[in-house]
Write a protein that holds these residues in place. Sequence first.
Motif, PDB file in Angstrom:
ATOM      1  N   UNK A 103     -23.387  -1.983   1.226  1.00 57.42           N
ATOM      2  CA  UNK A 103     -23.630  -3.393   0.745  1.00 57.42           C
ATOM      3  C   UNK A 103     -24.550  -3.567  -0.654  1.00 57.42           C
ATOM      4  N   UNK A 104     -25.613  -2.553  -0.591  1.00 55.98           N
ATOM      5  CA  UNK A 104     -26.285  -2.525  -1.776  1.00 55.98           C
ATOM      6  C   UNK A 104     -25.881  -1.649  -2.952  1.00 55.98           C
ATOM      7  N   UNK A 105     -25.423  -0.499  -2.823  1.00 53.95           N
ATOM      8  CA  UNK A 105     -25.174   0.270  -3.809  1.00 53.95           C
ATOM      9  C   UNK A 105     -23.749  -0.256  -4.696  1.00 53.95           C
ATOM     10  N   UNK A 106     -22.790  -0.470  -4.039  1.00 59.50           N
ATOM     11  CA  UNK A 106     -21.706  -0.761  -4.716  1.00 59.50           C
ATOM     12  C   UNK A 106     -21.705  -2.220  -5.681  1.00 59.50           C
ATOM     13  N   UNK A 107     -22.139  -3.208  -5.033  1.00 59.69           N
ATOM     14  CA  UNK A 107     -22.408  -4.312  -5.965  1.00 59.69           C
ATOM     15  C   UNK A 107     -23.406  -4.106  -6.984  1.00 59.69           C
ATOM     16  N   UNK A 108     -24.730  -3.353  -6.850  1.00 59.45           N
ATOM     17  CA  UNK A 108     -25.530  -2.944  -7.888  1.00 59.45           C
ATOM     18  C   UNK A 108     -24.754  -2.290  -8.953  1.00 59.45           C
ATOM     19  N   UNK A 109     -24.190  -1.352  -8.606  1.00 59.35           N
ATOM     20  CA  UNK A 109     -23.446  -0.580  -9.659  1.00 59.35           C
ATOM     21  C   UNK A 109     -22.080  -1.532 -10.325  1.00 59.35           C
ATOM     22  N   UNK A 110     -21.646  -2.312  -9.573  1.00 61.20           N
ATOM     23  CA  UNK A 110     -20.557  -3.107 -10.114  1.00 61.20           C
ATOM     24  C   UNK A 110     -21.247  -3.720 -11.273  1.00 61.20           C
ATOM     25  N   UNK A 111     -22.290  -4.765 -10.880  1.00 57.13           N
ATOM     26  CA  UNK A 111     -23.032  -5.372 -11.806  1.00 57.13           C
ATOM     27  C   UNK A 111     -23.453  -4.958 -13.016  1.00 57.13           C
TER      28      UNK A 111
ATOM     29  N   UNK B 161     -30.524   7.314  -6.493  1.00 53.02           N
ATOM     30  CA  UNK B 161     -31.327   7.283  -7.527  1.00 53.02           C
ATOM     31  C   UNK B 161     -31.153   6.221  -8.706  1.00 53.02           C
ATOM     32  N   UNK B 162     -30.013   6.077  -8.993  1.00 57.12           N
ATOM     33  CA  UNK B 162     -29.688   5.349 -10.078  1.00 57.12           C
ATOM     34  C   UNK B 162     -29.774   3.933  -9.694  1.00 57.12           C
ATOM     35  N   UNK B 163     -29.689   3.564  -8.267  1.00 58.97           N
ATOM     36  CA  UNK B 163     -29.932   2.218  -7.922  1.00 58.97           C
ATOM     37  C   UNK B 163     -31.599   1.884  -8.002  1.00 58.97           C
TER      38      UNK B 163
ATOM     39  N   UNK C 261     -34.230  -4.105  -3.922  1.00 57.23           N
ATOM     40  CA  UNK C 261     -34.989  -2.644  -3.983  1.00 57.23           C
ATOM     41  C   UNK C 261     -35.581  -2.396  -2.613  1.00 57.23           C
ATOM     42  N   UNK C 262     -36.371  -3.716  -1.911  1.00 53.50           N
ATOM     43  CA  UNK C 262     -37.023  -3.446  -0.958  1.00 53.50           C
ATOM     44  C   UNK C 262     -36.130  -2.766   0.337  1.00 53.50           C
ATOM     45  N   UNK C 263     -35.182  -3.691   0.360  1.00 55.42           N
ATOM     46  CA  UNK C 263     -34.234  -3.258   1.556  1.00 55.42           C
ATOM     47  C   UNK C 263     -33.805  -1.948   1.412  1.00 55.42           C
ATOM     48  N   UNK C 264     -33.343  -1.506  -0.055  1.00 55.57           N
ATOM     49  CA  UNK C 264     -32.795  -0.149  -0.044  1.00 55.57           C
ATOM     50  C   UNK C 264     -33.862   0.943   0.154  1.00 55.57           C
TER      51      UNK C 264
END
Length: 291
Positions: A43-51, A196-198, A238-241
């Motif tokens: 839920x965190x990685x994929x949308x972040x990378x997409x945007x 790391x990228x996130x 970021x806090x949740x991740x």
Amino acid sequence: MRLFSAKTAGNRQKSNKTEGDNAKIALEWLFFELKSDSAINQALIRPSLAFKGFTTITNSGSEVIDPKRNVGRAIIISIAACVVIYTLVGFAVASNLSLAEIIETQDYSLAAAARPALGEYAVWFTVAIAMMATAGGILASIFAVSRMLDMLTEMKLVPHRHFGMPGSIQKHTLVYTVVLGLILTAFFDLSRIAALGIVFYLIMDIAIHWGVLRYLREDVKASAWVPVMAILLDLLVLGGFVWVKLNTDPFVIRVAVATMIVIAVAEQIFLKKSENSRQSGDEESHAHDHH
């Protein structure tokens, strides 16, 4: 008539049973996923990378005709195109597979959905699409990063060495970016590289929005609520991740923190040396003018 009613009732019972089974399977799968960090990671990685992909469009602003008009349009058009494509893919998968089959084939559900139309070639078809999409994303990211490093080098904000390579600074930074990527793949798996990228991206995004809010808001005529909301949302993600990773893979967070400390210290040293060199150059220039 009674026979028809009995058949209809039987079909309804089967349908209700199937729906009940699907709901049970979905709940069991959801409970299993939520017990681990995989659901939160996805839920965190994929949308972040997409945007993140959409924001890299701005790095090409200096090479776009009428960037003030066309960069914004490019972002809107790309987001709209992705929404349409994702919706069609989701519809295609949901139309050909049951919920249980989607859960079972979650990593290759598109290939499974395409199998009725393409047969065994469905897997090769989806693999080819995935390879092209991945290659395109990697090339776009490499270009965006090298372009940004080129810009920072021209602004004298990061050090640069030619190492005997010909060509422009952007070509050099392109090589550096690829080499850094190869080093990362040699020491980390893909999930850790993505993590790391996130972390780096979200912190960089927070820093940029803070810079806009603190120093450039009047110059770029930005509404204050936009960077404020961006910072708050970045901090939330970021806090949740970070919380999830501290409980599941703290090594990633340690590497991220150590890397950021090294970069911050090295950048401060570089900027201080650059300032001293500039002041020395100014003093020599003044002394030469007096003579």
